[in-house]
Design a protein around this motif. Structure first.
Motif, PDB file in Angstrom:
ATOM      1  N   GLU A  84       0.835  -1.207   0.000  1.00 23.00           N
ATOM      2  CA  GLU A  84       0.000   0.000   0.000  1.00 23.00           C
ATOM      3  C   GLU A  84       0.862   1.246   0.000  1.00 23.00           C
ATOM      4  OE1 GLU A  84      -3.340   2.119  -0.344  1.00 23.00           O
ATOM      5  OE2 GLU A  84      -3.189  -0.069  -0.391  1.00 23.00           O
ATOM      6  N   ILE A  85       1.941   1.209   0.789  1.00 21.44           N
ATOM      7  CA  ILE A  85       2.874   2.339   0.852  1.00 21.44           C
ATOM      8  C   ILE A  85       3.502   2.587  -0.520  1.00 21.44           C
ATOM      9  CG2 ILE A  85       5.087   3.105   1.792  1.00 21.44           C
ATOM     10  CD1 ILE A  85       4.307   1.705   4.399  1.00 21.44           C
ATOM     11  N   LYS A  86       3.859   1.478  -1.205  1.00 17.70           N
ATOM     12  CA  LYS A  86       4.459   1.599  -2.536  1.00 17.70           C
ATOM     13  C   LYS A  86       3.499   2.284  -3.503  1.00 17.70           C
ATOM     14  CE  LYS A  86       7.759  -2.214  -2.772  1.00 17.70           C
ATOM     15  NZ  LYS A  86       8.061  -3.507  -3.426  1.00 17.70           N
ATOM     16  N   LYS A  87       2.208   1.876  -3.484  1.00 23.17           N
ATOM     17  CA  LYS A  87       1.213   2.454  -4.370  1.00 23.17           C
ATOM     18  C   LYS A  87       1.086   3.956  -4.133  1.00 23.17           C
ATOM     19  CE  LYS A  87      -1.576  -1.734  -4.755  1.00 23.17           C
ATOM     20  NZ  LYS A  87      -2.857  -2.385  -4.380  1.00 23.17           N
ATOM     21  N   VAL A  88       1.047   4.329  -2.864  1.00 25.88           N
ATOM     22  CA  VAL A  88       0.929   5.744  -2.512  1.00 25.88           C
ATOM     23  C   VAL A  88       2.138   6.511  -3.005  1.00 25.88           C
ATOM     24  CG1 VAL A  88       0.851   7.392  -0.600  1.00 25.88           C
ATOM     25  CG2 VAL A  88      -0.548   5.321  -0.516  1.00 25.88           C
ATOM     26  N   ASN A  89       3.330   5.944  -2.792  1.00 23.27           N
ATOM     27  CA  ASN A  89       4.559   6.621  -3.209  1.00 23.27           C
ATOM     28  C   ASN A  89       4.638   6.783  -4.727  1.00 23.27           C
ATOM     29  OD1 ASN A  89       5.410   6.879  -0.601  1.00 23.27           O
ATOM     30  ND2 ASN A  89       6.739   5.103  -0.621  1.00 23.27           N
ATOM     31  N   VAL A  90       4.220   5.749  -5.458  1.00 21.75           N
ATOM     32  CA  VAL A  90       4.248   5.808  -6.919  1.00 21.75           C
ATOM     33  C   VAL A  90       3.302   6.890  -7.425  1.00 21.75           C
ATOM     34  CG1 VAL A  90       3.613   4.570  -9.030  1.00 21.75           C
ATOM     35  CG2 VAL A  90       5.003   3.439  -7.277  1.00 21.75           C
ATOM     36  N   GLU A  91       2.112   6.957  -6.827  1.00 20.88           N
ATOM     37  CA  GLU A  91       1.121   7.960  -7.226  1.00 20.88           C
ATOM     38  C   GLU A  91       1.636   9.371  -6.948  1.00 20.88           C
ATOM     39  OE1 GLU A  91      -2.331   9.546  -8.777  1.00 20.88           O
ATOM     40  OE2 GLU A  91      -1.503   7.518  -8.920  1.00 20.88           O
ATOM     41  N   GLU A  92       2.237   9.559  -5.776  1.00 12.24           N
ATOM     42  CA  GLU A  92       2.779  10.872  -5.425  1.00 12.24           C
ATOM     43  C   GLU A  92       3.905  11.263  -6.366  1.00 12.24           C
ATOM     44  OE1 GLU A  92       3.909  10.611  -1.361  1.00 12.24           O
ATOM     45  OE2 GLU A  92       1.869  10.874  -0.608  1.00 12.24           O
ATOM     46  N   LEU A  93       4.768  10.292  -6.706  1.00 10.48           N
ATOM     47  CA  LEU A  93       5.882  10.564  -7.616  1.00 10.48           C
ATOM     48  C   LEU A  93       5.360  10.963  -8.999  1.00 10.48           C
ATOM     49  CD1 LEU A  93       8.930  10.565  -8.080  1.00 10.48           C
ATOM     50  CD2 LEU A  93       8.775   8.139  -8.658  1.00 10.48           C
ATOM     51  N   ARG A  94       4.317  10.249  -9.469  1.00  8.08           N
ATOM     52  CA  ARG A  94       3.742  10.562 -10.776  1.00  8.08           C
ATOM     53  C   ARG A  94       3.204  11.993 -10.799  1.00  8.08           C
ATOM     54  NH1 ARG A  94      -1.013  10.942 -12.961  1.00  8.08           N
ATOM     55  NH2 ARG A  94      -2.099  10.272 -11.071  1.00  8.08           N
ATOM     56  N   LYS A  95       2.483  12.380  -9.742  1.00 14.87           N
ATOM     57  CA  LYS A  95       1.936  13.735  -9.660  1.00 14.87           C
ATOM     58  C   LYS A  95       3.055  14.769  -9.635  1.00 14.87           C
ATOM     59  CE  LYS A  95      -2.360  12.520  -7.290  1.00 14.87           C
ATOM     60  NZ  LYS A  95      -3.131  12.643  -6.021  1.00 14.87           N
ATOM     61  N   GLN A  96       4.115  14.440  -8.892  1.00 17.70           N
ATOM     62  CA  GLN A  96       5.231  15.378  -8.781  1.00 17.70           C
ATOM     63  C   GLN A  96       5.910  15.582 -10.140  1.00 17.70           C
ATOM     64  OE1 GLN A  96       8.140  14.303  -5.812  1.00 17.70           O
ATOM     65  NE2 GLN A  96       9.637  15.735  -6.602  1.00 17.70           N
ATOM     66  N   ILE A  97       6.116  14.489 -10.861  1.00 16.38           N
ATOM     67  CA  ILE A  97       6.755  14.569 -12.179  1.00 16.38           C
ATOM     68  C   ILE A  97       5.893  15.390 -13.145  1.00 16.38           C
ATOM     69  CG2 ILE A  97       7.422  13.233 -14.214  1.00 16.38           C
ATOM     70  CD1 ILE A  97       8.285  10.998 -12.266  1.00 16.38           C
ATOM     71  N   GLU A  98       4.577  15.138 -13.136  1.00 17.82           N
ATOM     72  CA  GLU A  98       3.677  15.880 -14.017  1.00 17.82           C
ATOM     73  C   GLU A  98       3.717  17.372 -13.706  1.00 17.82           C
ATOM     74  OE1 GLU A  98      -0.146  14.156 -13.537  1.00 17.82           O
ATOM     75  OE2 GLU A  98       0.277  12.418 -14.827  1.00 17.82           O
ATOM     76  N   GLU A  99       3.713  17.698 -12.434  1.00 17.08           N
ATOM     77  CA  GLU A  99       3.741  19.100 -12.029  1.00 17.08           C
ATOM     78  C   GLU A  99       5.047  19.763 -12.441  1.00 17.08           C
ATOM     79  OE1 GLU A  99       2.459  22.619 -10.745  1.00 17.08           O
ATOM     80  OE2 GLU A  99       1.246  20.782 -10.841  1.00 17.08           O
ATOM     81  N   GLU A 100       6.157  19.037 -12.297  1.00 18.11           N
ATOM     82  CA  GLU A 100       7.454  19.572 -12.693  1.00 18.11           C
ATOM     83  C   GLU A 100       7.516  19.806 -14.200  1.00 18.11           C
ATOM     84  OE1 GLU A 100      10.308  16.832 -11.180  1.00 18.11           O
ATOM     85  OE2 GLU A 100      10.203  17.606  -9.120  1.00 18.11           O
ATOM     86  N   MET A 101       6.903  18.896 -14.960  1.00 16.37           N
ATOM     87  CA  MET A 101       6.896  19.050 -16.420  1.00 16.37           C
ATOM     88  C   MET A 101       6.078  20.278 -16.842  1.00 16.37           C
ATOM     89  SD  MET A 101       6.531  15.103 -17.707  1.00 16.37           S
ATOM     90  CE  MET A 101       6.471  15.556 -19.430  1.00 16.37           C
ATOM     91  N   ARG A 102       4.927  20.467 -16.199  1.00 21.13           N
ATOM     92  CA  ARG A 102       4.113  21.649 -16.504  1.00 21.13           C
ATOM     93  C   ARG A 102       4.885  22.933 -16.213  1.00 21.13           C
ATOM     94  NH1 ARG A 102       0.158  18.775 -13.408  1.00 21.13           N
ATOM     95  NH2 ARG A 102      -1.279  17.629 -14.758  1.00 21.13           N
ATOM     96  N   GLU A 103       5.571  22.941 -15.062  1.00 22.86           N
ATOM     97  CA  GLU A 103       6.331  24.126 -14.662  1.00 22.86           C
ATOM     98  C   GLU A 103       7.466  24.383 -15.640  1.00 22.86           C
ATOM     99  OE1 GLU A 103       7.410  27.395 -12.238  1.00 22.86           O
ATOM    100  OE2 GLU A 103       5.583  26.202 -12.462  1.00 22.86           O
ATOM    101  N   LYS A 104       8.100  23.328 -16.089  1.00 27.18           N
ATOM    102  CA  LYS A 104       9.214  23.463 -17.035  1.00 27.18           C
ATOM    103  C   LYS A 104       8.736  24.050 -18.370  1.00 27.18           C
ATOM    104  CE  LYS A 104      12.807  20.796 -19.350  1.00 27.18           C
ATOM    105  NZ  LYS A 104      13.358  19.449 -19.597  1.00 27.18           N
ATOM    106  N   LEU A 105       7.628  23.527 -18.868  1.00 26.32           N
ATOM    107  CA  LEU A 105       7.079  24.023 -20.123  1.00 26.32           C
ATOM    108  C   LEU A 105       6.674  25.494 -20.023  1.00 26.32           C
ATOM    109  CD1 LEU A 105       4.902  20.963 -21.161  1.00 26.32           C
ATOM    110  CD2 LEU A 105       6.973  21.783 -22.320  1.00 26.32           C
ATOM    111  N   ARG A 106       6.065  25.841 -18.908  1.00 26.55           N
ATOM    112  CA  ARG A 106       5.647  27.229 -18.699  1.00 26.55           C
ATOM    113  C   ARG A 106       6.846  28.160 -18.726  1.00 26.55           C
ATOM    114  NH1 ARG A 106       5.436  30.921 -14.973  1.00 26.55           N
ATOM    115  NH2 ARG A 106       6.439  29.601 -13.410  1.00 26.55           N
ATOM    116  N   LYS A 107       7.920  27.756 -18.068  1.00 29.03           N
ATOM    117  CA  LYS A 107       9.116  28.595 -18.022  1.00 29.03           C
ATOM    118  C   LYS A 107       9.756  28.739 -19.396  1.00 29.03           C
ATOM    119  CE  LYS A 107      10.571  28.071 -13.236  1.00 29.03           C
ATOM    120  NZ  LYS A 107      11.639  27.634 -12.321  1.00 29.03           N
ATOM    121  N   GLU A 108       9.774  27.623 -20.132  1.00 22.80           N
ATOM    122  CA  GLU A 108      10.388  27.666 -21.455  1.00 22.80           C
ATOM    123  C   GLU A 108       9.665  28.640 -22.381  1.00 22.80           C
ATOM    124  OE1 GLU A 108      10.406  23.632 -22.731  1.00 22.80           O
ATOM    125  OE2 GLU A 108      12.303  23.172 -21.728  1.00 22.80           O
ATOM    126  N   MET A 109       8.367  28.771 -22.188  1.00 21.68           N
ATOM    127  CA  MET A 109       7.586  29.675 -23.031  1.00 21.68           C
ATOM    128  C   MET A 109       7.702  31.117 -22.577  1.00 21.68           C
ATOM    129  SD  MET A 109       4.138  27.378 -23.557  1.00 21.68           S
ATOM    130  CE  MET A 109       3.343  28.605 -24.577  1.00 21.68           C
TER     131      MET A 109
END
Length: 298
Positions: A84-109
């Motif tokens: 269960e801990i692994k599932k939670v960690n994977v989900e949190e990591l996925r959200k974090q990566i997506e958020e970082e990608m959005r922020e990166k794209l915004r900055k590049e523009m």
């Protein structure tokens, strides 16, 4: 004496109630000059049998067996919710990566290349500086050093308890030690889980730590070593701080300060007697030994 800070007001009656709750009964007022005279005699450490035979950083064979049983206990509990801990960690990591990608794209523009490059270089320089700072800080790197710090901490608490028991009945001091440990346990359940229970699962009524349980709890934490250390230091610091606050409420600032000066003096003797490495002394004094004083209001 009244502590006054707008929404925070404590009267002498409030303090007496807090002290009575922590120590289990009312504490009679202690005269500062009398307390100073009593503590004046406590320049030299009294060597107990356990201190005389204690090997810092080493456990007896019996203690090793106890520690192993604690570690098995912790592992058994973790197995039940590990997936269960692994599932939670994977989900949190996925959200974090997506958020970082959005922020990166915004900055590049939004940012020009030259400015962006300058910021990246600045960040790299800051990271380098932070790494240099971290590398200069004392750090625990092995299991033996964790055990050593736990042993040093408990010796400091034993001395603290003896000194305070010169002024307040020992049974009351032990009650306070247990209650402050329980308070710290509620703040740090991962590090201090069942730290007030002995190997027979009975409460250690004197408020002492079960070193094996704390070591097992630390070893079971899944996180970078630096984070483990920070949690470890903070948990011990908070136990110590709670006891200093309780002492100050009971005997006053001047007497508490006198007591702490004797404690430091005797701990220096322990460091020398047990040949504690400078690295561990520095960590203990900088990360675990508090400098807590309650400031009275005007």
């Amino acid at each position: 004496m009244v502590f006054d800070n707008d929404d925070f007001k404590i009267s002498m009656d409030d303090i007496k109630d807090i002290v009575s709750e922590l120590f289990g009964e009312k504490i009679e007022k202690i005269d500062e000059s009398q307390a100073k005279e009593i503590l004046k005699q406590e320049e030299k450490i009294s060597i107990d049998k356990d201190l005389e035979t204690l090997e810092i950083g080493k456990l007896t064979e019996e203690e090793k067996k106890v520690l192993q049983s604690y570690e098995n206990e912790v592992k058994a509990e973790q197995t039940e919710n590990k997936e269960e801990i692994k599932k939670v960690n994977v989900e949190e990591l996925r959200k974090q990566i997506e958020e970082e990608m959005r922020e990166k794209l915004r900055k590049e523009m939004e940012e020009e290349r030259a400015r962006k490059r300058e910021e990246v270089l600045k960040k790299l320089e800051n990271v380098k500086t932070e790494k240099e700072k971290v590398s200069q800080e004392p750090s625990i790197t092995n299991y033996s050093e964790k055990i050593s710090l736990l042993q040093v901490f408990e010796q400091s608490q034993n001395i603290f308890k003896k000194l305070l028991s010169k002024l307040i009945k020992r049974t009351l001091v032990e009650t306070m030690f247990l209650k402050t440990l329980e308070k710290a346990m509620s703040k740090h359940p991962d590090v201090l889980r069942k730290a007030d229970h002995n190997q027979y699962n009975k409460i250690r009524v004197d408020g002492s730590l079960e070193i094996g349980r704390v070591a097992a709890n630390i070893n079971a934490l899944y996180m970078p070593e630096k984070q483990k250390e920070a949690k470890f230091f903070t948990a011990l610091y908070d136990i110590f701080e709670e006891r200093l606050i309780a002492t100050e409420l009971a005997v006053g600032i001047a007497t508490k300060d006198e007591l702490i000066s004797k404690l430091i003096l005797q701990m220096e003797q322990v460091f020398e007697m047990k040949q504690i490495p400078n690295k561990l002394k520095d960590i203990f004094m900088e990360k675990i030994f508090p400098s807590t004083t309650i400031k009275p209001g005007e």
